[in-house]
Motif scaffolding. Structure first.
Motif, PDB file in Angstrom:
ATOM      1  N   ARG A   1      15.869   6.829  15.599  1.00  0.00           N
ATOM      2  CA  ARG A   1      15.235   8.127  15.719  1.00  0.00           C
ATOM      3  C   ARG A   1      14.235   8.299  14.574  1.00  0.00           C
ATOM      4  O   ARG A   1      14.376   7.695  13.516  1.00  0.00           O
ATOM      5  N   TYR A   2      13.250   9.176  14.782  1.00  0.00           N
ATOM      6  CA  TYR A   2      12.129   9.303  13.845  1.00  0.00           C
ATOM      7  C   TYR A   2      12.457  10.301  12.729  1.00  0.00           C
ATOM      8  O   TYR A   2      12.892  11.433  12.990  1.00  0.00           O
TER       9      TYR A   2
ATOM     10  N   TRP B   1       8.147  10.866  19.538  1.00  0.00           N
ATOM     11  CA  TRP B   1       9.333  11.048  18.704  1.00  0.00           C
ATOM     12  C   TRP B   1      10.305  12.073  19.288  1.00  0.00           C
ATOM     13  O   TRP B   1      11.060  12.725  18.573  1.00  0.00           O
ATOM     14  N   GLY B   2      10.284  12.251  20.602  1.00  0.00           N
ATOM     15  CA  GLY B   2      11.182  13.201  21.238  1.00  0.00           C
ATOM     16  C   GLY B   2      10.716  14.634  21.175  1.00  0.00           C
ATOM     17  O   GLY B   2      11.492  15.553  21.482  1.00  0.00           O
TER      18      GLY B   2
ATOM     19  N   GLY C   1       9.402   7.593  24.201  1.00  0.00           N
ATOM     20  CA  GLY C   1       9.586   7.756  22.763  1.00  0.00           C
ATOM     21  C   GLY C   1       8.302   7.807  21.964  1.00  0.00           C
ATOM     22  O   GLY C   1       8.350   7.790  20.730  1.00  0.00           O
TER      23      GLY C   1
ATOM     24  N   PHE D   1      11.118   5.235  11.460  1.00  0.00           N
ATOM     25  CA  PHE D   1      12.253   5.246  12.371  1.00  0.00           C
ATOM     26  C   PHE D   1      13.477   4.701  11.630  1.00  0.00           C
ATOM     27  O   PHE D   1      13.387   3.705  10.899  1.00  0.00           O
TER      28      PHE D   1
END
Length: 887
Positions: A718-719, A592-593, A589, A726
Motif C-alpha cells: 500500500r502507498y 493509490w486507492g 492501483g 509503497f
C-alpha cells in the motif's frame, strides 16, 4: 395492551395458584372479570418492592431470563441501560469512555447479542472513527429514563427474533393507557466529572395523558444531557515483528489526552387508541441525537530506522518483547480534531386484536441511523532527532530528548485528515397469531411471519493539503507548504497559545508535560485560510474503505405453549432465510486507492462498483420447560439451536490499516463470504424463592459453536503518502473457521432482611475454540468477549424517607478482537464501585446523589501478553446530584 385488556399482576397470581392446585379455571375467570371492574393499580415503589417485582417476573417466565423493572433502573447510578444491564448475572459491559456502551452475555461478545426496543431493532451508527460497523447496539443513545423495564432472554423462544448467541435483550417503554392520567415526572441533575473538572446539566421530563374512558392516551418523554468528557492515558499503538530478528518492538509510544463535548437529546412519544375491549393500537416514535465533537492530542514517537538501536540498547526483555530501551528517532505531536455525531430514530406501529379464543398482532415500522466522523484533521509537528528512552514495566516511564512543553522544539511535519460517515437502516413487518387450544398439555399455538430489509453503509474520504494549488495562489507549491512556511514551529502563529498541560494518567517521565491543543486555530487554518490565502485541499474517496451491505431476512415460526400439574413451557421452530449482498469498489492501483472528487488530481484507470452475494437458511428449534419442584423451587431446562450473523464490517469488502511509518504496516479487511455462527445450546437452572424478596439460584449453560470467525493474514503493498513509497501491509482477514464451546455456571443470591438487603451474583465461563492457538497467526484459537470470572455485589438500606445502595461490578480479562492496526487486543480485569442515595422530601419530591467509579479505576489494554501494554486510560470519577418530581 391497556389495563382493560390485560392485568399482569392478576395473571401472575393466577398462575401461582394454578400451579399450587388452589384455584379452578372458573374461579380464575370470575376473579379476572372482577379485577377488570374493581381492581386498582398498585404502584410499586422502593428498592425492596422493585426487587420483589423483578423476582416475580423471573419466577413466572417460561424460559431462562432476568428482569429489571423501571424502579430499579431509576434508582441505579446509571445514565444508560447498558450500565443497568451490568448488574445482571452473566452480563458484562464495556466502558471505554467511562459510560456503558456495549454488552456481552454468557461469554458471547457484543456482536453475538441483540437488543430490541419493544421487540424491534433500533438502528446504530457509531460516532468514533476507529469503531468498526458491528451489530451490537450502542447504549449511549438510549437513556434509561425512557425505559419501563427490560428482559434478558438467555434461553431462546421461537417467537423472539433470531440473531443472538448469548442472549436477546428486550427493552419495554411506558404506555399511557397503563398510567394514571396527567402523570408528570421531572428531573434536574448536575453531573461533575473529575477529569474534565466540569459540571454538566441533565434534564428529563415525561407527561402522560388519557381520556376518562381510557380509550385514547398520549405519553411524551424528553431527555437532554450534556457531558464534558476527558480521558487521559498512555498508548502503544503497535508491537512490531521483523523477519530479521526475534524481537517485538513497541511502535508509536504516546501519552494522549482525549476531550469530547457530548450533547444528547432524546425524544420518545407513544400514542395509544383502544376503541373497544378487543382492539389496541400503539404508535411509538423514538428520536435520539448526540453531538460528540472531539479532539485528541498525543506526544508520540515515530521510530524511523531505530529498530536496531532499540534492540542494541534494550535493558528489559520478556518473551521477546523489548520492554525498556532507548533510541534516537523522532518524537512528534499528533493533534486530531473531529466533527462527529450520531442519531437514530424509530417509528413502530403495534396493533393487537383479542378475539374469541385467539389473538392477532401486527407490527410494522422503520428505523434509521446515521453518524460517524464527518470531518477530521490530524496535525503533526516533529522534534527531529530528539530521541527517547522508555520503560514499560510497572508504571510506564517515557522521557523525550527535548522539553516537550516548549513549542519551539517542534518543527513542521504533516497534515492529513478525512471523514467516515455511516448509516444503518431497517424496515420491518410482522404478523403473529395466537390460538387457544386444549390439546393434551398444550394451551396455545403461536405462529407468525416477519420480514426485515436492512442496509448498512460506510463512506470514507481522505483529505490532502499537499495537493497542488488549482490556480497558484501562493509562492508555495501547495497549501500544506504554505502553512508550514508560515508556521514553521508550534511556537509560531499562536499554535501554542493555550500554554502547557500535564497528562494525569498512569505514566511518568517528561512525556507528561506537553503543549496544549489549539483546536480552534488549527481548524481555522485547515479549512478557511492563512495570511490571506484561502485553504486548498483535495478530497478523495478512499475506495477500499467504502462499502455497502444489504440483507433481506424472512422468518417464519410456530410455537406451542404448554402447562400441566407442576410444569409449563414452550416448544417451537423458527425458519430464517437470509440474502446478503456486499458492495464495494473494484479499482486499479495507479491512483493509490484514491479517487479525487473535487478535482482531477487522482483518478484510477479502472473503477467499478461490484457486488458479491451470500445466501443461507437455517432451521432453529427451541424448547423450554419449568418444573415446580415445590411451591418455592423451580427447575428449568432449555435447549435450542441459535445463530448470529457476522459483523457488518466483517462481511463487507472494506480494508483499513494503521501507520505505514517504519516501512511496514498492519491492518484488517472484510470477507463477504462469511457464514453465520451457529450454536447448539443447553440451559439448566434451579431457583429457590424462599421469601417474597429473596432468592437463591444456580444455572449451568453450554454452547457448542460452529464456524467461529477465524483470521488469516494476507500481505499486499500500500502507498505511504507522506514518504511517497509503497510498503507491505499485513492484512488480517476473517474466515469461516472451526467451531468452539462456551460453558459456565451462574450463581445468584438475593436476600432481604427487612429494611436492608444484599444481592450477589457470580458467573464462571469457560470458552475455547477448536482452532489451535498459533501466536504467529493473529486471532487464532481465541473467542471474543469472554471473561472467565464476573461478579456483581450490592447492598442496600431503605426506610420511608431514605434509600441507599452501594454496588461493585467486576469482570476478569477478555479478548476484544483486533486493534485497528491488526494487533490482538485484550482488556485487563476491571472492577468498579458505584453508589447512590436518595431522600424523599415528600410523596412528590426526591433528592438524589450518585457516584460512579468511586475508586477511579483505569482501563488497561494489552497485546497477547500483559507486559505488552497497548493502553492505560483514566476516565475518572463522576458525581451526580439531582431532584426528581413526580405527580
Amino acid at each position: 395492551m391497556s389495563n382493560s385488556l390485560f392485568k399482569k399482576g392478576m395473571l401472575a397470581s393466577s398462575i401461582a395458584l394454578i400451579l399450587s392446585g388452589s384455584l379452578s379455571a372458573a374461579a380464575i375467570a370470575q376473579d379476572a372479570q372482577l379485577a377488570q371492574e374493581e381492581m386498582e393499580v398498585i404502584e410499586v415503589k422502593g428498592i425492596r418492592s422493585s426487587l420483589k417485582e423483578n423476582l416475580n417476573a423471573k419466577r413466572f417466565s417460561s424460559n431462562v431470563s432476568d428482569v429489571i423493572t423501571s424502579e430499579d433502573i431509576g434508582k441505579f447510578p446509571d445514565k444508560n441501560v447498558a450500565e443497568t444491564l451490568s448488574r445482571i448475572t452473566g452480563v458484562a459491559v464495556s466502558r471505554e469512555f467511562g459510560e456503558g456502551e456495549k454488552i456481552s452475555i454468557r461469554g458471547a461478545g457484543p456482536k453475538y447479542n441483540r437488543t430490541l426496543l419493544n421487540g424491534q431493532t433500533v438502528g446504530t451508527a457509531d460516532w468514533f472513527i476507529l469503531d468498526e460497523a458491528n451489530r451490537s447496539f450502542n447504549y449511549t443513545m438510549l437513556p434509561s429514563v425512557i425505559v419501563k423495564g427490560l428482559e434478558v432472554n438467555k434461553s431462546p423462544v421461537a417467537s423472539i427474533d433470531e440473531g443472538s448467541i448469548g442472549g436477546t435483550i428486550v427493552l419495554k417503554t411506558r404506555r399511557p393507557l397503563d398510567m394514571d392520567a396527567n402523570s408528570v415526572s421531572l428531573s434536574l441533575e448536575g453531573q461533575y466529572s473529575e477529569t474534565s473538572g466540569e459540571t454538566d446539566p441533565q434534564l428529563a421530563g415525561m407527561y402522560s395523558w388519557k381520556n376518562d374512558d381510557e380509550t385514547l392516551g398520549v405519553m411524551v418523554s424528553a431527555v437532554k444531557q450534556e457531558r464534558n468528557l476527558e480521558r487521559q492515558g498512555f498508548e502503544v499503538l503497535g508491537w512490531v515483528e521483523s523477519d530479521d530478528d526475534e524481537y517485538l518492538v513497541p511502535r508509536n509510544i504516546g501519552a494522549p489526552k482525549f476531550i469530547q463535548s457530548r450533547e444528547r437529546e432524546t425524544l420518545f412519544a407513544t400514542l395509544q387508541y383502544a376503541p373497544n375491549d378487543n382492539l389496541l393500537m400503539t404508535l411509538n416514535y423514538l428520536d435520539s441525537r448526540m453531538d460528540v465533537d472531539n479532539q485528541n492530542s498525543n506526544l508520540i514517537n515515530f521510530a524511523f530506522g531505530d529498530r536496531a538501536e532499540i534492540i542494541t540498547n534494550a535493558t528489559k526483555v520478556k518473551n521477546g518483547a523489548i520492554l525498556a530501551s532507548s533510541a534516537g528517532g523522532n518524537y512528534a505531536y499528533n493533534y486530531i480534531n473531529r466533527v462527529s455525531s450520531t442519531e437514530t430514530d424509530q417509528v413502530h406501529l403495534d396493533i393487537d386484536y383479542q378475539g374469541d379464543g385467539y389473538s392477532l398482532n401486527f407490527e410494522l415500522g422503520k428505523t434509521a441511523a446515521s453518524g460517524g466522523t464527518y470531518r477530521e484533521t490530524s496535525w503533526e509537528y516533529v522534534a527531529v532527532g530528539s530521541g527517547y528512552d522508555y520503560d514499560l514495566t510497572g508504571t510506564p516511564n517515557v522521557n523525550v530528548g527535548v522539553n516537550a512543553a516548549d513549542g519551539n522544539n517542534f518543527a513542521a511535519g504533516w497534515i492529513w485528515g478525512g471523514a467516515k460517515p455511516t448509516t444503518d437502516e431497517e424496515t420491518f413487518a410482522q404478523a403473529d397469531l395466537t390460538y387457544d387450544v386444549e390439546f393434551g398439555p398444550f394451551t396455545a399455538i403461536k405462529t407468525g411471519i416477519k420480514y426485515r430489509q436492512a442496509e448498512r453503509t460506510q463512506g470514507r474520504h481522505a483529505y490532502s493539503w499537499h495537493a497542488p494549488f488549482a490556480d497558484g495562489g501562493a509562492n508555495s507549491d501547495n497549501y500544506l507548504d504554505h502553512i508550514f512556511d508560515t508556521c514553521p514551529t508550534l511556537a509560531t502563529c499562536d499554535l501554542d497559545a493555550n500554554g502547557a498541560t500535564s497528562i494525569d494518567a498512569a505514566v511518568t517521565g517528561n512525556i507528561t508535560e506537553q503543549v496544549s491543543h489549539n483546536r480552534e486555530l488549527m481548524e481555522e487554518i485547515a479549512f478557511n485560510g492563512l495570511n490571506g490565502i484561502s485553504a486548498s485541499y483535495a478530497i478523495h474517496d478512499n475506495l477500499a474503505e467504502i462499502w455497502e451491505v444489504e440483507e433481506d431476512i424472512l422468518a417464519l415460526y410456530v410455537q406451542g405453549n404448554f402447562s400441566g400439574e407442576g410444569f409449563r413451557g414452550n416448544v417451537g421452530m423458527r425458519y430464517v432465510s437470509t440474502e446478503q449482498t456486499s458492495y464495494g469498489y473494484e479499482f486499479s492501483g495507479d491512483s493509490w486507492g484514491l479517487n479525487t472528487i473535487n478535482g482531477d488530481w487522482l483518478t484510477p484507470s479502472v473503477l467499478n462498483w461490484v457486488s458479491q452475494d451470500n445466501d443461507y437458511a437455517e432451521f432453529l428449534p427451541s424448547f423450554n420447560i419449568a418444573f415446580d419442584l415445590t411451591e418455592e423451587q423451580i427447575l428449568r431446562i432449555g435447549a435450542a439451536r441459535v445463530m448470529a450473523r457476522q459483523n457488518w464490517a466483517d462481511i463487507s469488502s472494506s480494508e483499513t490499516f494503521g501507520s505505514l511509518t517504519g516501512g511496514r504496516g498492519t491492518g484488517s479487511r472484510g470477507n463477504p463470504n462469511l457464514a453465520p455462527t451457529i450454536s447448539n445450546q443447553f440451559d439448566l437452572s434451579w431457583e429457590w424463592y424462599y421469601n417474597e424478596a429473596s432468592m437463591l439460584s444456580v444455572a449451568y449453560f453450554a454452547k457448542d459453536l460452529s464456524s467461529l470467525r477465524s483470521t488469516v493474514t494476507v500481505t499486499e503493498d500500500r502507498y505511504d503518502q507522506e514518504n511517497e513509497v509503497f510498503v507491505p501491509v499485513d492484512f488480517a482477514q476473517p474466515g469461516n473457521g472451526l467451531g468452539g464451546t462456551i460453558q459456565g455456571i451462574e450463581l445468584g443470591l438475593q436476600h432481604d432482611f427487612g429494611g436492608f438487603g444484599v444481592s450477589a451474583n457470580y458467573t464462571y465461563t469457560d470458552a475455547s475454540a477448536d482452532e489451535q492457538r498459533d501466536t504467529n497467526q493473529v486471532g487464532s484459537g481465541l473467542v471474543e468477549g469472554t471473561s472467565k470470572n464476573m461478579l456483581n455485589l450490592m447492598a442496600y438500606y431503605e426506610n420511608d424517607a431514605y434509600q441507599a445502595r452501594i454496588m461493585y461490578n467486576y469482570r476478569s480479562d477478555w479478548y476484544k478482537g483486533l486493534h485497528f492496526n491488526g494487533d490482538e487486543l485484550f482488556n485487563d480485569a476491571f472492577g468498579q464501585w458505584d453508589a447512590s442515595a436518595s431522600y424523599n422530601v415528600n410523596e412528590y419530591v426526591t433528592l438524589t446523589l450518585e457516584a460512579v467509579n468511586l475508586t477511579d479505576e483505569e482501563i488497561v489494554e494489552y497485546n497477547t501478553n500483559e507486559e505488552r501494554i497497548m493502553s492505560i486510560y483514566s476516565n475518572g470519577r463522576r458525581y451526580v446530584a439531582g431532584i426528581r418530581v413526580n405527580f
